[in-house]
Design an enzyme around this catalytic site. Structure first.
Site, PDB file in Angstrom:
ATOM      1  N   ASP A  94     -11.200  12.519  -3.475  1.00  0.00           N
ATOM      2  CA  ASP A  94     -12.353  13.308  -3.046  1.00  0.00           C
ATOM      3  C   ASP A  94     -13.238  13.786  -4.195  1.00  0.00           C
ATOM      4  OD1 ASP A  94     -12.052  13.192  -0.243  1.00  0.00           O
ATOM      5  OD2 ASP A  94     -10.393  14.618  -0.351  1.00  0.00           O
ATOM      6  N   ASP A 155     -12.951   7.334   4.303  1.00  0.00           N
ATOM      7  CA  ASP A 155     -13.745   8.421   3.727  1.00  0.00           C
ATOM      8  C   ASP A 155     -14.151   8.122   2.276  1.00  0.00           C
ATOM      9  OD1 ASP A 155     -11.725   8.983   5.616  1.00  0.00           O
ATOM     10  OD2 ASP A 155     -11.878  11.133   5.319  1.00  0.00           O
TER      11      ASP A 155
END
Ligand code: GLY
Length: 372
Positions: A94, A155
């Site tokens: 992330d 993602d």
């Protein structure tokens, strides 16, 4: 013209509300609310994956208004986030979400050498997660037992722009090679024939063999978790923008066409396009992220295709606006989001829905600070 008036009005509503929200929350890194007011993730978990989005909102507002309060809050968020760079177990895929919207945004605007250093450290960490055998970037960490060493998630397409940025910044092709290898793998392994995507693909991390796919935060294996569809839609578009590789744009359009053909009559997006018909749970994040991606595809599409992408994005945003909270006393704008289908809680505000909603409205009004 009618749509332009509407988006200008929403932009003004955002600016009015966010000044109050920022005054109340400038010393926090928001994520969830309690009784409508933001908690502070800097206190609860400085490594949380959404911790860059508040900085992103601040930079978008600073760009659109020039108000110093937003600049100061953006820089403070980034300063706090530095702690995460020193916590190995809190560094995962992330990094793009965290540092594109803080350190890279700061560096692009101010030229800060410190911000550039932070972003390059994050980019190196992200690149270091690349698995040569499976040609994927590892998603999450585990407790050191390796049980997630072979996990890749859709993602991650949104984190690749940190690598594209690092490539351009220090002229080192490794970053481009890793980002494109991951995007190529995702086209092959995540995207299904009908344009829907898997959330999680599990590889054998030693041989690179694909073992299975998992439903992850969606309804189940083989289902279509809407936020995952939106990450893919926008993520492949961004890979095309940064590389010019036509297959990425083709894939982004394929995912977009699947997404658009599944938008319900209401324009409100469910948590999973395959959830049972009597389930009303929504995910405003998926709608806002998809709207951003559709508006970027619109810019790249042929003249004849542009209205289709534009109208779909506006439809999603109008549905969000109609449900949104415009009271100054509450911190959030988008009311109904869901972290994962099988969680106990649904239909609650999550701050990054507001980030993407603002980004999309800014795109429509020509006042975006492009950060990906
Ligand atoms: N990237 C985590 C999520 O979309 O929930």
């Amino acid at each position: 013209m009618e749509n332009q008036n509407w988006s200008n009005e929403v932009s003004e509503k955002i600016k009015r509300k966010m000044l109050k929200v920022t005054e109340r929350n400038r010393s926090k890194i928001p994520y969830l609310t309690v009784d409508g007011l933001y908690e502070d993730m800097a206190e609860k978990d400085i490594c949380w994956w959404t911790n860059g989005f508040w900085g992103g909102i601040m930079w978008q507002l600073y760009h659109a208004t020039g108000e110093k309060i937003y600049y100061t809050a953006a820089v403070e968020t980034e300063d706090k986030l530095e702690e995460n760079l020193h916590v190995y177990r809190g560094m995962d895929h992330d990094s793009g979400f965290k540092w594109l919207l803080t350190a890279v945004a700061d560096y692009r605007i101010t030229g800060s050498v410190r911000s550039r250093d932070r972003a390059l450290i994050a980019a190196n960490s992200l690149a270091g997660r690349y698995n040569l055998a499976g040609r994927f970037i590892r998603a999450w960490n585990d407790d050191g037992n390796g049980d997630k060493a072979g996990w890749a998630i859709i993602d991650c397409m949104m984190n690749l722009p940190l690598l594209y940025w690092a490539h351009k910044e220090i002229h080192d092709p490794r970053f481009l090679q890793i980002a494109m290898a991951h995007a190529d793998m995702a086209m092959k392994t995540f995207v299904r024939k009908d344009g829907s995507v898997n959330h999680i693909v599990v590889f054998d991390p030693a041989t690179g063999e694909v073992m299975k796919s998992l439903g992850g935060q969606g309804y189940g294996e083989g289902s279509s978790w809407t936020r995952g569809q939106a990450w893919a839609l926008y993520g492949f578009t961004l890979s095309y923008i940064h590389t010019g590789k036509e297959e990425y744009l083709h894939t982004a359009k394929k995912v977009a066409n699947y997404f658009m053909s599944n938008i319900p009559e209401s324009g409100l997006i469910p948590v999973d396009f395959c959830q049972p018909a009597d389930c009303t749970w929504e995910d405003g994040t998926a709608a806002a992220i998809a709207a951003c991606g559709l508006l970027e595809i619109e810019k790249l599409a042929a003249e004849s295709e542009k209205p289709m992408y534009h109208q779909a994005a506006v439809r999603l945003l109008k549905a969000l606006d109609a449900e949104a909270c415009w009271e100054d006393e509450k911190d959030y704008i988008i009311e109904k989001c869901t972290a994962a289908f099988h969680d106990e809680k649904h239909d609650f505000p999550m701050m990054y829905a507001d980030y993407y909603f603002i980004e999309a409205i800014w795109k429509l009004c020509g006042q975006e600070n492009f950060m990906w």
